[in-house]
Design an enzyme around this catalytic site. Structure first.
Site, PDB file in Angstrom:
ATOM      1  N   ASP A  10      33.375  41.931  50.396  1.00 40.73           N
ATOM      2  CA  ASP A  10      32.992  41.764  49.000  1.00 40.73           C
ATOM      3  C   ASP A  10      33.078  40.257  48.782  1.00 40.73           C
ATOM      4  OD1 ASP A  10      33.363  41.340  46.127  1.00 40.73           O
ATOM      5  OD2 ASP A  10      33.537  43.519  46.015  1.00 40.73           O
ATOM      6  N   SER A  11      32.081  39.649  48.162  1.00 47.11           N
ATOM      7  CA  SER A  11      32.077  38.183  48.115  1.00 47.11           C
ATOM      8  C   SER A  11      33.243  37.630  47.316  1.00 47.11           C
ATOM      9  CB  SER A  11      30.750  37.667  47.576  1.00 47.11           C
ATOM     10  OG  SER A  11      30.670  37.827  46.192  1.00 47.11           O
ATOM     11  N   SER A  12      33.911  38.484  46.538  1.00 43.82           N
ATOM     12  CA  SER A  12      35.103  38.008  45.818  1.00 43.82           C
ATOM     13  C   SER A  12      36.223  37.664  46.787  1.00 43.82           C
ATOM     14  CB  SER A  12      35.587  39.080  44.827  1.00 43.82           C
ATOM     15  OG  SER A  12      34.561  39.337  43.900  1.00 43.82           O
ATOM     16  N   THR A  53      27.007  39.075  45.157  1.00 44.39           N
ATOM     17  CA  THR A  53      26.528  38.190  44.098  1.00 44.39           C
ATOM     18  C   THR A  53      27.661  37.468  43.365  1.00 44.39           C
ATOM     19  OG1 THR A  53      26.529  39.992  42.504  1.00 44.39           O
ATOM     20  CG2 THR A  53      24.467  39.579  43.687  1.00 44.39           C
ATOM     21  N   ASP A  54      28.883  38.037  43.426  1.00 43.85           N
ATOM     22  CA  ASP A  54      29.963  37.452  42.616  1.00 43.85           C
ATOM     23  C   ASP A  54      30.186  35.975  42.926  1.00 43.85           C
ATOM     24  OD1 ASP A  54      30.351  39.769  41.266  1.00 43.85           O
ATOM     25  OD2 ASP A  54      32.124  40.414  42.395  1.00 43.85           O
TER      26      ASP A  54
HETATM   27  N1  LIG Z   1      26.808  42.584  43.159  1.00 39.41           N
HETATM   28  C1  LIG Z   1      27.717  42.223  44.046  1.00 39.41           C
HETATM   29  O1  LIG Z   1      27.370  41.946  45.163  1.00 39.41           O
HETATM   30  C2  LIG Z   1      29.144  42.187  43.593  1.00 39.41           C
HETATM   31  C3  LIG Z   1      30.159  42.353  44.678  1.00 39.41           C
HETATM   32  N2  LIG Z   1      31.469  42.460  44.101  1.00 39.41           N
HETATM   33  C4  LIG Z   1      30.189  41.174  45.636  1.00 39.41           C
HETATM   34  O2  LIG Z   1      30.110  40.070  45.198  1.00 39.41           O
HETATM   35  O3  LIG Z   1      30.319  41.359  46.804  1.00 39.41           O
END
Ligand SMILES: NC(=O)C[C@H](N)C(=O)O
Length: 565
Positions: free
Chosen positions: A84-86, A116-117
């Site tokens: 997860d990019s977080s 996207t985070d």
């Molecule tokens: N829409 C996403 O990809 C959010 C997800 N939590 C991420 O950043 O990995």
């Protein structure tokens, strides 16, 4: 990997995680493996028949053919672990940069699937790590996983692959919701909508709709002679501090302590902050200790300017102008990671526009347009973009589409210039039409003459079996027909047979121009149509003397030059 031919471009798709490939486990979304297995089953992501017919290696997937441009092949590299990019850190982005470095020569572009985070941070970091990039690196992701029925994942991924495969936009970009942005200009503004990102201070580099529109004037110019340099020595001890009304000086002091080496201060409005003496004193003390500070506004749009008494002047803070906080933090990490520079030199670099991340106040974005047609201007821009580079990837990707567009528009000079740059004369569009087909179809006499001089196959057939001569006849381009005939173009036995019905149709409509075009191309005017009658019979039955005279005249004169094959 086999070298892709001129009509194919091979990309590396790096899957790092993120919602795009996530699956639900225990009621929450977690990164899911096996994306490549899924992509293989989706026709929009893999043309099985083509892959089999071409004997592509197992790892290569092929997009279905686009309406024009090269076929896009790609190989998926799944990172371990998927994140997860977080959970991503500078080290994860360094790993991605190194993957790109390792495979740089093998592939003509890179697409990175990323959550996207923190995608804006990742794109910003990569933009500074990858210096002298000659190939597209496009990050994409999704708000809804690809396995969910109604999602944005498929379109985002397909768009990113197509843009990376068909255009040479030599930058780290981010593609979401039909828009391609410069990666270090974006910020995430919506946690739910498909329109998740905005690029507040720079328009998109490209927009994908029915057509792809590229803002070439915004795309960064490349020094083709300089090789890619990957900067993996990024400084980790950098941070963001968001000011808020009444923020205590003691808190700022605690935050700015070593090991911190650089900080992005997120300030109010056009770069302002509380003018309390104790706070300013803490900032000055930090600067004296050698801490580097960059001033970025909390506002999305506009630039930091020194217009107010509260502008934190005198605290030795570098203006971040219109940079996003993500870009400023990445730039700090990069500049502080460069070895053996003085503090002043680092501050100087921070104040410069290094990767298109900020707009300098003096930048003249409104240069006067080069003269000539819109297409001519586009070519001029392209030439300046590619300079004197020797990259054959340019020829592979951009030149075919450009050459076809120039032939279509009859832009002789620009097309000749493109030929000098080495554009392949044998190129074809997705219908198998050559430049000669395209020029003949549009009655571009000058281009037809030039192509014939260069020895193009005058009787080439497209996928539907049409020759340049047939297309010129259909368009009634008499001068083109003459030029082609003179160069040896002939109607085939099948063309001659098919012409019978067409001639009857033209005779019944008294279409003199059409009949003349066919006569000039060498059609047999006695050839019967589908019902066994010839054009002459049709004209006689209609009693049209003018048509009769023309047909008799044409029959007497006969074909101008070579007989039909
Ligand atoms: N829409 C996403 O990809 C959010 C997800 N939590 C991420 O950043 O990995």
């Amino acid at each position: 990997m086999a070298r892709a031919s001129g009509s194919e471009r091979h990309l590396l798709l790096i899957y790092t995680g993120g919602t795009l490939g996530m699956q639900s486990k225990g009621g929450v979304l977690v990164p899911g493996p096996g994306l490549v297995t899924l992509l293989r089953t989706l026709p929009m992501f893999h043309d099985k028949e083509f892959a089999q017919a071409q004997g592509l290696p197992d790892h290569a997937l092929a997009l279905p053919p686009a309406s024009h441009g090269p076929r896009v092949l790609y190989t998926v590299l799944e990172c371990q672990p998927l994140l997860d990019s977080s959970d991503m850190t500078i080290d994860d982005w360094i790993r991605i940069a190194k993957i790109i470095e390792r495979h740089y020569e093998q592939y003509q572009g890179f697409v990175v699937i990323h959550g996207t985070d923190t995608m804006a941070s990742g794109a910003s970091m990569l933009s500074f790590m990858l210096e002298n990039l000659h190939k597209p690196v496009i990050l994409t992701g999704a708000q809804v996983p690809i396995r969910v029925l109604w999602n944005d994942a498929r379109e985002n991924l397909l768009g990113a692959l197509l843009v990376a495969g068909q255009y040479i936009i030599p930058e780290v970009c981010l593609f979401m919701n039909s828009q391609l942005f410069r990666g270090n200009r974006v910020t995430k503004v919506d946690s739910q909508k498909f329109e998740a990102f905005c690029s507040p201070n720079l328009s998109p580099l490209a927009t994908v709709g029915a057509d792809v529109t590229i803002a070439w004037d915004l795309v960064r110019k490349v020094k083709w002679k300089d090789p890619l340099v990957v900067h993996s020595n990024m400084e980790h001890d950098v941070a963001l501090l968001r000011l808020y009304p009444g923020i205590p000086a003691s808190l700022v002091r605690a935050f700015l302590q070593p090991p911190l080496k650089g900080v992005v201060l997120e300030t109010f409005g056009s770069g302002n902050g509380p003018s309390k003496p104790d706070l300013l004193q803490e900032l000055r003390a930090a600067a004296q200790r050698g801490l580097i500070m960059v001033n970025c506004s909390q506002c999305l749009r506009g630039s930091v300017t020194p217009g107010y008494a509260t502008s934190l002047a005198g605290a030795n803070i570098v203006s971040g102008l219109d940079m996003t906080s993500e870009a400023a933090l990445a730039k700090l990490s990069y500049v502080l990671g460069l070895p053996e520079l003085s503090l002043e030199r680092r501050q100087e670099l921070l104040a410069k526009d290094l990767r298109g991340e900020m707009t300098l106040p003096t930048a003249d974005l409104h240069q006067s347009s080069p003269p000539g047609s819109t297409l001519g201007q586009g070519v001029a821009r392209l030439f300046s973009l590619f300079g004197c580079q020797e990259e054959d990837s340019v020829q592979d990707a951009v030149m075919p589409s450009l050459a076809l567009a120039l032939a279509h528009a009859g832009e002789l000079e620009a097309l000749q210039a493109l030929m000098e740059l080495g554009s392949d004369l044998r190129l074809k569009d997705s219908n198998g039409q050559t430049l000669l087909h395209v020029a003949a179809r549009n009655g571009r006499d000058g281009v037809v003459t030039m192509l014939l001089h260069r020895g193009m196959d005058v009787n080439a057939r497209d996928r539907d079996g049409l020759s340049p001569l047939l297309l010129a006849v259909q368009g009634r381009h008499r001068e083109c027909i003459r030029l082609l005939r003179k160069a040896g173009a002939c109607l085939s036995p099948q063309d001659l047979k098919d012409a019978g019905t067409e001639l009857c149709r033209l005779a019944s409509r008294a279409d003199m121009e059409g009949l003349q075009a066919w006569g000039q191309a060498g059609a047999d005017l006695q050839q019967p149509g589908y019902d066994g009658r010839s054009a002459l019979c049709v004209a006689e039955a209609a009693g049209n003397q003018e048509v009769l005279a023309l047909l008799r005249n044409l029959a007497l004169v006969g074909p101008e030059v070579p007989p039909a094959i």
